[in-house]
Design a protein around this motif. Structure first.
Motif, short mmCIF file in Angstrom:
data_model
loop_
_atom_site.label_atom_id
_atom_site.label_comp_id
_atom_site.label_asym_id
_atom_site.label_seq_id
_atom_site.Cartn_x
_atom_site.Cartn_y
_atom_site.Cartn_z
N ASP A 142 -9.50 1.49 -3.88
CA ASP A 142 -9.99 3.05 -4.43
C ASP A 142 -9.12 4.01 -4.10
O ASP A 142 -9.56 5.25 -4.14
CB ASP A 142 -11.21 3.30 -3.49
CG ASP A 142 -12.69 2.32 -3.96
OD1 ASP A 142 -12.63 1.97 -4.97
OD2 ASP A 142 -13.29 1.68 -2.78
N CYS A 143 -7.80 3.74 -3.66
CA CYS A 143 -6.79 4.72 -3.57
C CYS A 143 -6.68 5.87 -4.81
O CYS A 143 -6.61 5.43 -5.71
CB CYS A 143 -5.50 4.20 -3.13
SG CYS A 143 -4.30 5.41 -3.01
N GLU A 144 -6.82 6.97 -4.34
CA GLU A 144 -6.72 7.98 -5.32
C GLU A 144 -5.47 8.18 -6.12
O GLU A 144 -5.30 8.89 -7.10
CB GLU A 144 -6.78 9.50 -4.76
CG GLU A 144 -8.61 9.37 -4.33
CD GLU A 144 -8.79 10.72 -3.73
OE1 GLU A 144 -8.47 11.70 -4.24
OE2 GLU A 144 -9.48 10.77 -2.72
N LEU A 145 -4.49 7.39 -5.30
CA LEU A 145 -3.03 7.40 -6.15
C LEU A 145 -2.66 6.17 -6.78
O LEU A 145 -2.59 6.16 -7.92
CB LEU A 145 -1.86 7.87 -4.95
CG LEU A 145 -0.34 8.18 -5.40
CD1 LEU A 145 -0.37 9.20 -6.43
CD2 LEU A 145 0.45 7.92 -4.64
N CYS A 146 -2.73 5.14 -5.91
CA CYS A 146 -2.49 3.61 -6.46
C CYS A 146 -3.52 2.78 -6.68
O CYS A 146 -3.34 1.73 -6.89
CB CYS A 146 -1.26 3.07 -5.41
SG CYS A 146 -1.99 2.56 -3.70
N GLY A 147 -4.66 3.20 -6.73
CA GLY A 147 -5.83 2.28 -6.82
C GLY A 147 -6.15 2.23 -8.30
O GLY A 147 -5.28 2.56 -8.96
N PRO A 173 0.83 -1.18 0.06
CA PRO A 173 0.05 0.03 -0.02
C PRO A 173 0.91 1.24 0.06
O PRO A 173 2.27 1.21 0.06
CB PRO A 173 -0.99 -0.04 1.58
CG PRO A 173 0.39 -0.89 2.18
CD PRO A 173 0.89 -1.70 1.49
N CYS A 174 0.24 2.36 -0.18
CA CYS A 174 0.97 3.72 0.06
C CYS A 174 0.29 4.64 1.27
O CYS A 174 -0.55 3.86 1.62
CB CYS A 174 0.74 4.43 -1.20
SG CYS A 174 -0.89 5.42 -1.52
N TYR A 175 1.21 5.66 1.60
CA TYR A 175 0.50 6.23 2.68
C TYR A 175 -0.95 6.62 2.49
O TYR A 175 -1.86 6.69 3.48
CB TYR A 175 1.35 7.59 2.76
CG TYR A 175 0.90 8.39 4.08
CD1 TYR A 175 1.34 8.03 5.16
CD2 TYR A 175 0.40 9.61 3.73
CE1 TYR A 175 1.16 8.77 6.60
CE2 TYR A 175 0.00 10.36 5.01
CZ TYR A 175 0.14 9.94 6.23
OH TYR A 175 0.05 10.80 7.28
N ARG A 176 -1.43 7.00 1.08
CA ARG A 176 -2.71 7.35 0.91
C ARG A 176 -3.74 6.14 1.17
O ARG A 176 -5.07 6.33 1.40
CB ARG A 176 -3.09 7.95 -0.38
CG ARG A 176 -2.39 9.35 -0.96
CD ARG A 176 -2.57 9.87 -2.16
NE ARG A 176 -2.05 10.97 -2.54
CZ ARG A 176 -2.81 12.07 -2.55
NH1 ARG A 176 -4.13 12.26 -2.22
NH2 ARG A 176 -2.18 13.17 -3.04
N CYS A 177 -3.43 5.04 1.05
CA CYS A 177 -4.08 3.90 1.20
C CYS A 177 -4.57 3.91 2.84
O CYS A 177 -5.67 3.32 3.27
CB CYS A 177 -3.41 2.53 0.82
SG CYS A 177 -3.22 2.22 -0.77
N LEU A 178 -3.63 4.21 3.56
CA LEU A 178 -3.83 4.19 5.03
C LEU A 178 -4.56 5.45 5.55
O LEU A 178 -5.70 5.49 6.27
CB LEU A 178 -2.57 4.07 5.78
CG LEU A 178 -2.02 4.25 7.20
CD1 LEU A 178 -2.79 3.04 7.71
CD2 LEU A 178 -0.72 4.39 7.52
ZN LIG Z 1 -2.45 4.00 -2.28
#
Ligand SMILES: [Zn+2]
Lengths: 187, 181
Positions: free
Chosen positions: B41-46, A170-175
């Motif tokens: 649904d991640c706005e970056l890596c989704g 995951p990335c920080y935005r996933c969290l």
């Molecule tokens: Zn992400």
């Protein structure tokens, strides 16, 4: 690439660990790590990375050393008051291990310089102290496909994780998809 | 620990913290680990990202909170410099001096004669002060005291001043023996 005799002796306790060994120590020497922030988190991080023999360490911080930093930002000393933190950290690292190359970026990380800067390194280590920078670092690490070792501290609580979408994580935005409301952010 | 994670990544050894978040509490000396999954649904890596390049992070992080925040209060008319406050305190017309900082700050330093009323529990209608009493408020830098001043103004107080730059500027300009923090 080869280790000098001085380096062999210096890293001998690494070289005799099966998990590191000569091959591992050479990997460390070839590695390029960019640290964001030379403050409370960046001080110990940089000192350990430098001592362990990471070959190239980039430090970006635009701040200068203040008296109120000294009780926790242990890379800086009384004589560093008023000096750029990145520069002060560089000297501390080199004093402990002159084999390390420390690249000082005495500027603020912005959307204009982040991608270019990240491209020059293999791993990004976030020791920043605000949400704007944290999201910027996350996004820039994603776009440049660099693993991000993220740490943050608030008062007596800390968080640590590695964000590496390129390897499926995951990335920080996933969290945290949204930053906390501005009124809840400690200044 | 952050350094260890960097070194593990370089060596390709061990189990890096990918997909795991370590929470550390120094006061409890406790470590807790939570799993972090990739969010589709991640706005970056989704799967359908909306963030496709670096954005304006300042705007992203200063999400407006609502109507009451939008109303901007111009406090400049209420500001009082440290020197002016010193003169006032030395005169016969002593105002009530309210310190709206928190108790741990009060323990570090305070202006003599002040009364502690922390903003965290501040209630403009329960100060025990009459609304025509001259009041000077202060905090560390002058921001919190200005919001307490606004509350007092709404509650009908008429003689209000705010110490400009807070106790920190007071220490610089009036009382050099006061510790700064
Ligand atoms: Zn992400």
């Amino acid at each position: 690439m080869k280790l000098s005799n001085e380096e062999v002796t210096r890293y001998s306790r690494h070289l005799t660990l099966p998990e590191v060994g000569m091959q591992g120590q050479l990997k460390l020497k070839e590695a390029k790590v960019l640290m964001i922030g030379a403050g409370g988190l960046g001080s110990p991080l940089g000192m350990y990375l430098g001592a362990a023999g990471i070959g190239t360490i980039g430090v970006i911080d635009f701040d200068v050393v203040d008296q109120t930093n000294l009780h926790r930002q242990i890379a800086h000393s009384l004589g560093d008051l008023g000096r750029p933190k990145a520069e002060s950290l560089r000297e501390t690292l080199l004093a402990a291990n002159p084999n390390v190359r420390v690249e000082v970026h005495d500027e603020r990380l912005t959307r204009d310089n982040a991608l270019e800067l990240f491209e020059c390194y293999d791993i990004i280590a976030d020791g920043s102290d605000n949400f704007e920078t944290r999201y910027l670092i996350n996004d820039a690490a994603f776009f440049t496909k660099k693993p991000l070792v993220s740490a943050s501290i608030f008062r007596f609580q800390g968080q640590l994780s590695v964000f590496d979408p390129a390897s499926g994580g995951p990335c920080y935005r996933c969290l945290y998809s949204q930053p906390p409301p501005a009124s809840l952010v400690p200044s | 620990m952050q350094a260890t994670e960097v070194i593990k990544l370089v060596l390709g050894e061990g189990l890096p913290m990918i997909g795991r978040l370590l929470l550390y509490d120094a006061m409890k000396m406790s470590f807790r680990e939570v799993k972090v999954r990739r969010n589709p649904d991640c706005e970056l890596c989704g799967e359908h990202p909306s963030v496709k390049e670096l954005i304006d992070y300042q705007a992203f992080c200063n999400v407006p909170l609502g109507v009451e925040e939008a109303e901007v209060f111009d406090g400049s008319a209420y500001e009082m410099t440290p020197k002016a406050l010193k003169q006032l305190l030395d005169s016969d017309e002593q105002p009530v001096l309210l310190d709206v900082r928190e108790p741990y700050e009060w323990d570090i330093c305070r202006i003599e004669g002040a009364e502690l009323m922390p903003l965290s529990s501040f209630k403009a209608d329960q100060t025990g002060i009459t609304t025509d009493t001259p009041i000077v408020l202060y905090c560390y830098k002058g921001v919190r005291s200005m919001s307490a001043l606004q509350e007092l103004k709404k509650a009908g107080f008429s003689k209000l001043n705010n110490l400009e730059g807070g106790i920190d500027r007071w220490a610089l300009e009036v009382d050099p023996d006061m510790p700064r923090y």
